[in-house]
Design an enzyme around this catalytic site. Structure first.
Site, short mmCIF file in Angstrom:
data_model
loop_
_atom_site.label_atom_id
_atom_site.label_comp_id
_atom_site.label_asym_id
_atom_site.label_seq_id
_atom_site.Cartn_x
_atom_site.Cartn_y
_atom_site.Cartn_z
N GLY A 149 9.14 -24.37 -9.96
CA GLY A 149 9.75 -25.70 -10.23
C GLY A 149 10.21 -25.72 -11.38
O GLY A 149 10.28 -24.83 -12.26
N CYS A 150 10.79 -27.05 -11.81
CA CYS A 150 11.55 -27.08 -13.18
C CYS A 150 10.61 -27.30 -14.19
O CYS A 150 10.56 -26.31 -15.23
CB CYS A 150 12.42 -28.31 -13.00
SG CYS A 150 11.72 -29.94 -12.25
N TYR A 151 9.64 -28.27 -14.26
CA TYR A 151 8.63 -28.34 -15.43
C TYR A 151 7.97 -26.96 -15.32
O TYR A 151 7.43 -26.55 -16.55
CB TYR A 151 7.50 -29.40 -14.95
CG TYR A 151 8.25 -30.86 -15.10
CD1 TYR A 151 8.81 -31.46 -16.32
CD2 TYR A 151 8.13 -31.77 -14.09
CE1 TYR A 151 9.39 -32.52 -16.20
CE2 TYR A 151 8.68 -33.00 -13.98
CZ TYR A 151 9.32 -33.68 -15.21
OH TYR A 151 9.72 -34.56 -15.36
N ALA A 154 9.76 -24.55 -17.51
CA ALA A 154 10.22 -24.99 -18.88
C ALA A 154 8.93 -24.74 -19.83
O ALA A 154 8.62 -24.40 -20.64
CB ALA A 154 10.60 -26.43 -18.98
#
Length: 346
Positions: A149-151, A154
């Site tokens: 996923g995105c989090y 990052a």
């Protein structure tokens, strides 16, 4: 070389449509079939007018996608990918899951955070976690890939070098993150209704977000010990972007220069990770529409606090771009193929 035939299940959601956008410019892959439960029988360009005259493929069924594709991208909510993955596996097709069904190695964690079970445990054991900068060798040539996923992209990219080299304490890490509204998906809800979102900035799912165990799983692998973090996401009134500001305590004797040396060495040669010069701060604007992750480092010498900030486009490096990066690795292509995009300057 014959082009890879790609299929997208859930092509009319934000992540699915972004895969279709990026595949349009991929020199060695082409879109073969798409499906959508909500818009079956409609052209993708009817749902997204920006694609008119360029990507007018009509949404069919999942069965058509599986039949026509060499690789299937599943842009589906959690709980809907396992059966489809099993079908693709039985046919020798590559399967890249954009949802959460194959991300967690521990079924008990999946039960706790997603309320589901693993329907085929043997198949789960064949899945690899698709964060290329950290697990590239495990991904190469594999046909079942869990796209992070995105989090969960990052945060690990912000912290990886410091944890791998044991430069910061593994306890007490705080991940303070902000996301654009596309991270909530295309289906409208009250919290992303314009009057609610505009001129607003708020935390949500505080210390209870489903990406927490996924972040901890990756960070534990990097550090070599079980880790827990405090993760607080926030919703920004912007379309795209993740900004992850991560805080940790320096281990005794560690200097700022040691940190910089570790980050330079770790990310040297990583095309998609841009370690910014000292003093520059990662900004979501500078990675829009690209597969880049910008990382900036700071040390608060008064408190011995390490601060790493990363910025990604949640729809590209946090979703569709990373999925195509994983496809490239799976099929033996140059990893950056179709993803070398210059960010807009403003």
């Amino acid at each position: 070389m014959e082009k890879i035939k790609a299929g997208v299940v859930g092509a009319t959601g934000y992540a699915g449509s972004e895969i279709c956008r990026l595949l349009f410019a991929h020199p060695q892959a082409e879109l073969a079939a798409i499906s959508s439960v909500s818009f079956e029988g409609m052209a993708l360009s009817e749902v997204y007018p920006a694609y008119y005259g360029l990507q007018d493929m009509v949404c069919g069924t999942q069965e058509e996608v599986v039949a026509k594709a060499d690789v299937v991208f599943a842009a589906l909510p959690h709980g809907l990918s396992q059966e489809l993955a099993a079908r693709c596996h039985s046919l020798g097709k590559a399967f890249i899951d954009m949802g959460a069904d194959f991300r967690l190695e521990d079924e008990e964690a999946y039960k706790e955070w997603y309320g589901g079970t693993y329907t085929d445990k043997a198949l789960h054991e064949k899945a690899v976690y698709g964060l290329p900068e950290l697990f590239r060798e495990e991904i190469k040539g594999k046909k079942l890939i869990a796209n992070p996923g995105c989090y969960t992209t990052a945060v690990p990219l912000a912290l990886a070098p410091a944890l791998e080299q044991g430069l910061i304490e593994t306890g007490g890490i705080v991940c303070d993150c902000k996301s654009g509204v596309t991270g909530a998906g295309r289906k409208p809800v009250q919290s992303n209704h314009y009057p609610e979102l505009n001129e607003s900035f708020t935390a949500y799912k505080v210390a209870n977000h489903r990406h927490t165990p996924e972040i901890e799983q990756t960070l534990s692998k990097l550090s070599g010990e079980a880790m827990r973090v405090t993760f607080v996401p926030h919703l920004l009134p912007i379309n795209r972007g993740i900004l992850a500001t991560c805080y940790g305590k320096l281990r005794p004797g560690v200097t700022e220069e040691q940190l910089w040396e570790a980050y330079r060495a770790r990310y040297e040669g990583e095309f998609f990770v841009r370690l910014l010069p000292k003093g520059q701060v990662a900004n979501v604007k500078n990675v829009h529409y690209t597969n880049f992750c910008d990382v900036s480092l700071f040390v608060d010498s008064r408190t011995g606090t390490f601060i790493a900030i990363s910025a990604i486009d949640n729809m590209v490096k946090g979703a569709a771009g990373q999925a195509i990066q994983n496809m490239n690795l799976s099929f033996g292509l140059e990893e950056t193929t179709g993803l070398v995009l210059l960010p807009p300057a403003f």
